[in-house]
Enzyme design. Structure first.
Site, PDB file in Angstrom:
ATOM      1  N   HIS A 308       0.849  -1.189   0.000  1.00  0.00           N
ATOM      2  CA  HIS A 308       0.000   0.000   0.000  1.00  0.00           C
ATOM      3  C   HIS A 308       0.883   1.236   0.000  1.00  0.00           C
ATOM      4  O   HIS A 308       1.936   1.235   0.652  1.00  0.00           O
ATOM      5  CB  HIS A 308      -0.922   0.008   1.234  1.00  0.00           C
ATOM      6  CG  HIS A 308      -2.079   0.920   1.078  1.00  0.00           C
ATOM      7  ND1 HIS A 308      -1.993   2.265   1.353  1.00  0.00           N
ATOM      8  CD2 HIS A 308      -3.335   0.695   0.629  1.00  0.00           C
ATOM      9  CE1 HIS A 308      -3.166   2.816   1.098  1.00  0.00           C
ATOM     10  NE2 HIS A 308      -3.994   1.889   0.648  1.00  0.00           N
ATOM     11  N   ASP A 366      -7.928  -5.449   0.130  1.00  0.00           N
ATOM     12  CA  ASP A 366      -8.445  -6.301  -0.938  1.00  0.00           C
ATOM     13  C   ASP A 366      -8.009  -7.758  -0.821  1.00  0.00           C
ATOM     14  O   ASP A 366      -8.480  -8.604  -1.570  1.00  0.00           O
ATOM     15  CB  ASP A 366      -7.998  -5.756  -2.300  1.00  0.00           C
ATOM     16  CG  ASP A 366      -8.713  -4.473  -2.638  1.00  0.00           C
ATOM     17  OD1 ASP A 366      -9.906  -4.377  -2.324  1.00  0.00           O
ATOM     18  OD2 ASP A 366      -8.084  -3.559  -3.191  1.00  0.00           O
TER      19      ASP A 366
HETATM   20  N1  CMC Z   1       4.184  -7.595  -4.862  1.00  0.00           N
HETATM   21  C1  CMC Z   1       5.526  -7.534  -5.060  1.00  0.00           C
HETATM   22  N2  CMC Z   1       6.274  -6.418  -4.902  1.00  0.00           N
HETATM   23  C2  CMC Z   1       5.615  -5.299  -4.551  1.00  0.00           C
HETATM   24  C3  CMC Z   1       4.216  -5.270  -4.332  1.00  0.00           C
HETATM   25  C4  CMC Z   1       3.504  -6.480  -4.504  1.00  0.00           C
HETATM   26  N3  CMC Z   1       2.186  -6.510  -4.309  1.00  0.00           N
HETATM   27  N4  CMC Z   1       3.833  -4.013  -4.003  1.00  0.00           N
HETATM   28  C5  CMC Z   1       4.955  -3.268  -4.004  1.00  0.00           C
HETATM   29  N5  CMC Z   1       6.032  -4.040  -4.335  1.00  0.00           N
HETATM   30  C6  CMC Z   1       7.443  -3.615  -4.375  1.00  0.00           C
HETATM   31  C7  CMC Z   1       7.756  -2.799  -5.621  1.00  0.00           C
HETATM   32  O1  CMC Z   1       8.182  -3.617  -6.683  1.00  0.00           O
HETATM   33  C8  CMC Z   1       8.822  -1.868  -5.104  1.00  0.00           C
HETATM   34  O2  CMC Z   1      10.028  -2.594  -5.024  1.00  0.00           O
HETATM   35  P1  CMC Z   1      11.461  -1.855  -5.273  1.00  0.00           P
HETATM   36  O3  CMC Z   1      11.605  -0.880  -4.138  1.00  0.00           O
HETATM   37  O4  CMC Z   1      12.455  -2.955  -5.251  1.00  0.00           O
HETATM   38  O5  CMC Z   1      11.361  -1.188  -6.621  1.00  0.00           O
HETATM   39  C9  CMC Z   1       8.396  -1.570  -3.668  1.00  0.00           C
HETATM   40  O6  CMC Z   1       7.640  -2.730  -3.266  1.00  0.00           O
HETATM   41  C10 CMC Z   1       7.517  -0.322  -3.516  1.00  0.00           C
HETATM   42  O7  CMC Z   1       6.411  -0.442  -4.385  1.00  0.00           O
HETATM   43  P2  CMC Z   1       5.795   0.756  -5.229  1.00  0.00           P
HETATM   44  O8  CMC Z   1       5.146   0.202  -6.465  1.00  0.00           O
HETATM   45  O9  CMC Z   1       6.808   1.845  -5.413  1.00  0.00           O
HETATM   46  O10 CMC Z   1       4.690   1.258  -4.224  1.00  0.00           O
HETATM   47  P3  CMC Z   1       3.475   2.204  -4.547  1.00  0.00           P
HETATM   48  O11 CMC Z   1       3.150   2.903  -3.303  1.00  0.00           O
HETATM   49  O12 CMC Z   1       3.731   3.010  -5.758  1.00  0.00           O
HETATM   50  O13 CMC Z   1       2.299   1.150  -4.920  1.00  0.00           O
HETATM   51  C11 CMC Z   1       0.545  -0.422  -4.703  1.00  0.00           C
HETATM   52  C12 CMC Z   1       1.346   0.701  -4.030  1.00  0.00           C
HETATM   53  C13 CMC Z   1      -0.690  -0.737  -3.854  1.00  0.00           C
HETATM   54  C14 CMC Z   1       0.046   0.043  -6.081  1.00  0.00           C
HETATM   55  C15 CMC Z   1       1.436  -1.682  -4.852  1.00  0.00           C
HETATM   56  O14 CMC Z   1       1.849  -2.131  -3.578  1.00  0.00           O
HETATM   57  C16 CMC Z   1       0.754  -2.819  -5.625  1.00  0.00           C
HETATM   58  O15 CMC Z   1       0.808  -2.832  -6.857  1.00  0.00           O
HETATM   59  N6  CMC Z   1       0.082  -3.769  -4.892  1.00  0.00           N
HETATM   60  C17 CMC Z   1      -0.672  -4.826  -5.544  1.00  0.00           C
HETATM   61  C18 CMC Z   1      -2.027  -4.289  -5.973  1.00  0.00           C
HETATM   62  C19 CMC Z   1      -2.958  -4.081  -4.814  1.00  0.00           C
HETATM   63  O16 CMC Z   1      -3.117  -4.927  -3.941  1.00  0.00           O
HETATM   64  N7  CMC Z   1      -3.657  -2.917  -4.825  1.00  0.00           N
HETATM   65  C20 CMC Z   1      -4.660  -2.578  -3.805  1.00  0.00           C
HETATM   66  C21 CMC Z   1      -4.209  -1.459  -2.921  1.00  0.00           C
HETATM   67  S1  CMC Z   1      -5.261  -1.229  -1.470  1.00  0.00           S
HETATM   68  C22 CMC Z   1      -6.830  -0.843  -2.059  1.00  0.00           C
HETATM   69  C23 CMC Z   1      -6.944   0.298  -2.982  1.00  0.00           C
HETATM   70  O17 CMC Z   1      -6.093   1.187  -3.089  1.00  0.00           O
HETATM   71  O18 CMC Z   1      -7.957   0.336  -3.633  1.00  0.00           O
END
Ligand code: CMC
Length: 432
Positions: A308, A366
């Site tokens: 998140h 989720d």
């Molecule tokens: N699986 C594997 N690696 C992950 C995941 C994941 N679910 N989420 C983040 N990472 C890694 C990412 O690759 C990055 O690694 P590095 O630092 O080595 O490059 C690090 O963790 C930080 O991730 P980010 O993408 O920069 O984080 P963000 O804040 O931009 O994204 C997120 C947040 C929710 C989009 C992301 O965690 C994700 O894609 N999660 C899976 C989708 C999901 O469950 N979404 C629902 C969110 S909660 C409900 C809502 O918002 O509606």
């Protein structure tokens, strides 16, 4: 604004600018940069708005480090344990918990507005039977802009209130119509003697040829999920609604923009993606393979329902939903228990894995919600629609707040231009 300032020094000219700090009632303050360009000729750069406060808001507070979520100051755990979705909707919209008569009046208004114009209902026939329900729901909500002209003057507080009641009341009806269309079943009209979630379940699952009794366990589970999804401050879809509304657009069009943003798998679409992922994993013996894929930077696969932007701790909503999963499966039948067991085993593996620990990746709202929706009989493709129904309350509360904000301006970010510098047009005959 506090007396605190940050000083920014231009490394070329030495010119200093004092930047004011906007303090909130809780949480970190934000450095005000509005005057920066005028003073120093530079903008700020923050992709994904990871460190930018886009507005001041009194609706929802999150402490991502501690895993805290509050609506209007009330902890989510208390609201989930003691309140119901309609009362929470009132709280989010009006800022205070209602007294008995205000709650009864609000509830009556929401029940009163549940029907949709028959013409809107006919729109569904224009969609192919296998259209994704989010496509139908966002389109029909946007089409509401062509109706209800008596209450879309955004400068009129009474109009704004009627709009709020209408959209909150009608979105379950629209969602149910989308579901019935996908099933090829006749639409079931709302029944205003039922509460919000019971009415929704009846519109989804009743058929004209049989009597239908709402299962109170299912209605309560849905109500709880709706409380937990009702608002989450400046997430992608809420920010979209605020930006769409900032141009004084029709409010239904602004909400439709929010639905579109919610649809993506990085946001509300994750609940659908989690279920697909669990089905793909299939068995606990495959968990290591999928965890390895999630860690592999060459593989686009991510563990859906994990991570998140704000929570760097367990999402408090996931804790509540996980608890609820056990109760719901116990009471509604255990056919989905293997799915819950698989999800818990996956969580356990991920939470002990250095990759996830180092990045503070925990289950989010989720991760477990789809298991409950599935147990309620709701098909996977409808999961994000359920999220949209609940989040409509938050979108409306933020839209209203933004309209009343004295700092309100059209949302118009700047950019760092990285395209070609000036060059002259070359005649087609002279291009090589
Ligand atoms: N699986 C594997 N690696 C992950 C995941 C994941 N679910 N989420 C983040 N990472 C890694 C990412 O690759 C990055 O690694 P590095 O630092 O080595 O490059 C690090 O963790 C930080 O991730 P980010 O993408 O920069 O984080 P963000 O804040 O931009 O994204 C997120 C947040 C929710 C989009 C992301 O965690 C994700 O894609 N999660 C899976 C989708 C999901 O469950 N979404 C629902 C969110 S909660 C409900 C809502 O918002 O509606």
């Amino acid at each position: 604004m506090s007396d605190k300032t940050f000083e920014l020094v231009n490394p070329e000219t030495g010119k200093k600018t004092a930047l004011p700090v906007h303090e909130g009632s809780m949480g970190p303050g934000s450095i005000g940069v509005t005057g920066l360009f005028k003073e120093q000729g530079v903008f700020t750069y923050d992709p994904g708005f990871a460190a930018t406060s886009s507005c001041k808001s009194a609706i929802t507070f999150i402490d991502g480090q501690e895993g805290v979520l509050m609506y209007r100051g009330y902890p989510i755990e208390q609201l989930a344990g003691k309140s119901n979705f309609i009362e929470v909707a009132y709280l989010l919209l009006y800022g205070e918990l209602p007294d008995k008569s205000s709650l009864a009046g609000f509830d009556e208004q929401i029940r009163y507005h549940t029907m949709i114009n028959e013409s809107l209902l006919r729109f569904f026939n224009g969609f192919h039977y296998d259209a994704h329900p989010m496509a139908m729901v966002s389109s029909v909500i946007c089409s509401m802009s062509a109706f209800y002209h008596d209450s879309t003057d955004i400068r009129n507080a009474n109009h704004r209130e009627t709009f709020a009641h209408r959209i909150i009341a009608k979105i379950p009806t629209i969602a149910a119509a989308a579901y019935k269309h996908s099933q090829g079943q006749p639409f079931i009209y709302p029944s205003n003697d039922l509460d919000y979630c019971s009415n929704l379940l009846r519109m989804f699952f009743a058929v004209p040829c049989e009597s239908y009794e709402v299962n109170p366990v299912a209605a309560r589970a849905l109500d709880l999920l709706f409380i937990l999804h009702a608002d989450h401050e400046q997430n992608a879809s809420t920010s979209t609604v605020r930006i769409a509304g900032s141009s004084d657009s029709n409010p239904y069009a602004a909400i439709a923009a929010g639905v579109s943003s919610l649809w993506g798998p990085a946001h509300g679409g994750a609940n659908e993606a989690v279920l697909k992922m669990l089905n793909e994993i299939g068995s606990t013996k495959n968990i290591p393979k999928f965890v390895a894929r999630a860690k592999d930077k060459q593989d686009p696969f991510r563990l859906m329902g994990f991570g998140h932007r704000v929570y760097k701790n367990y999402d408090p909503r996931a804790t509540l939903i996980r608890e609820m999963c056990h109760k719901v499966l116990e009471e509604l039948g255990s056919a989905n228990e293997p799915l819950l067991e698989l999800a818990m085993a996956l969580e356990e593996v991920a939470l002990e894995d250095e990759y996830f620990v180092k990045r503070n990746l925990y289950p989010n709202v989720d991760f477990y919600s789809g298991i409950i929706y599935k147990a309620l009989g709701i098909p996977t493709s409808m999961f994000t629609v359920m999220f949209a129904i609940a989040r409509t309350v938050g979108w409306v509360a933020h839209w209203q707040e933004s309209l009343e904000d004295p700092d309100r301006r059209i949302g118009r970010p700047r950019q760092v231009y990285i395209g070609p510098t000036k060059r002259d047009y070359v005649e087609l005959s002279q291009r090589g």
